[in-house]
Scaffold this active site. Structure first.
Site, mmCIF file in Angstrom:
data_model
loop_
_atom_site.group_PDB
_atom_site.id
_atom_site.type_symbol
_atom_site.label_atom_id
_atom_site.label_comp_id
_atom_site.label_asym_id
_atom_site.label_seq_id
_atom_site.Cartn_x
_atom_site.Cartn_y
_atom_site.Cartn_z
ATOM 1 N N PRO A 1 2.288 -24.175 31.789
ATOM 2 C CA PRO A 1 2.506 -23.708 33.139
ATOM 3 C C PRO A 1 2.687 -24.818 34.173
ATOM 4 C CG PRO A 1 0.464 -22.802 32.210
ATOM 5 C CD PRO A 1 0.941 -23.895 31.324
ATOM 6 N N PHE A 2 3.219 -24.400 35.308
ATOM 7 C CA PHE A 2 3.462 -25.301 36.445
ATOM 8 C C PHE A 2 2.626 -24.810 37.627
ATOM 9 C CE2 PHE A 2 7.055 -27.118 34.275
ATOM 10 C CZ PHE A 2 7.558 -26.062 33.523
#
Lengths: 62, 62, 62, 62, 62, 62
Positions: free
Chosen positions: B2-3
């Site tokens: 994820p970011f």
């Protein structure tokens, strides 16, 4: 439209940004079948003390 | 992925940014069940003359 | 503020999103020294046919 | 919420940013039927060497 | 440019989105002194199970 | 990194998205001098009832 945002580590030259803008525009215009003058490009410099992966800021990577 | 992007008022120290990067990475890695080295963190400083709530810029809040 | 955006591959459960929201809020509130009720969290699901690395969409990764 | 982000070419005055913040907040509050103090506004300055249209950076437009 | 992004809880009508687009454009055009046909507006619906404040998703707020 | 986000009107095919991802990655990798496997591409579909220019939503353009 389309709108293309390129986020990358700070340090690229103005010349690289010019090439990115021109060539990404040509490519997207061709693939998306829209005139080049409707394609927007935005370039954002990421500072090494403000992003990172695996729990470390880029500035702290050896 | 994820970011994770963290936007916050400017003024935090590099040490706080290091802690945020390390600890948010550990937490997201655990909850999302992905290795830490696949988690990206981005920190954006918001300038007080460029954001606000209720019709006032933060710079103008008493 | 602060505002935290978490972009991750689609498929996480509502329960994981609840845990992320609660625990990231607690962590950021502590490190940034702001009350929890001023911390916003946004979660964005990334579709596998709409993002990728190394020239391939996630949907096409074997 | 709502959250309004205004990205525009750098160069506007603080006074213009104040007016944008106040008047966009009033308008969105009225149309979306939410109190003004729940409306956030963010203003981002776009640098002329970092965005463009039709394959050219704004800095290179004659 | 300018580019305005309005993120708000899902549920507003198409009519509200039309009014937002027209009136925010007029306001920004006037304050920023640019023709209306150069102003872009983007509206993003925030799902109640994907954002929240104070550690709770909007869907879980009583 | 770099991270490239392409926002465009909904309606492009999966094949167009595959070509965009592959060819934008190759181009950015070459110009920015980074390996292709460190380049991320994100594609966002813009709905015609959620964006517009000159005060009109795309859906309302004749």
């Amino acid at each position: 439209m389309p709108f293309i945002t390129i986020e990358m580590k700070e340090g690229r030259t103005l010349e690289q940004k010019r090439r990115l803008t021109a060539e990404v525009t040509r490519l997207v215009s061709e693939i998306c079948e829209v005139p080049e003058d409707r394609v927007w490009v935005f370039i954002e410099d990421l500072k090494s003390d403000s992003f990172g992966k695996g729990g470390k800021l880029v500035i702290d990577e050896n």
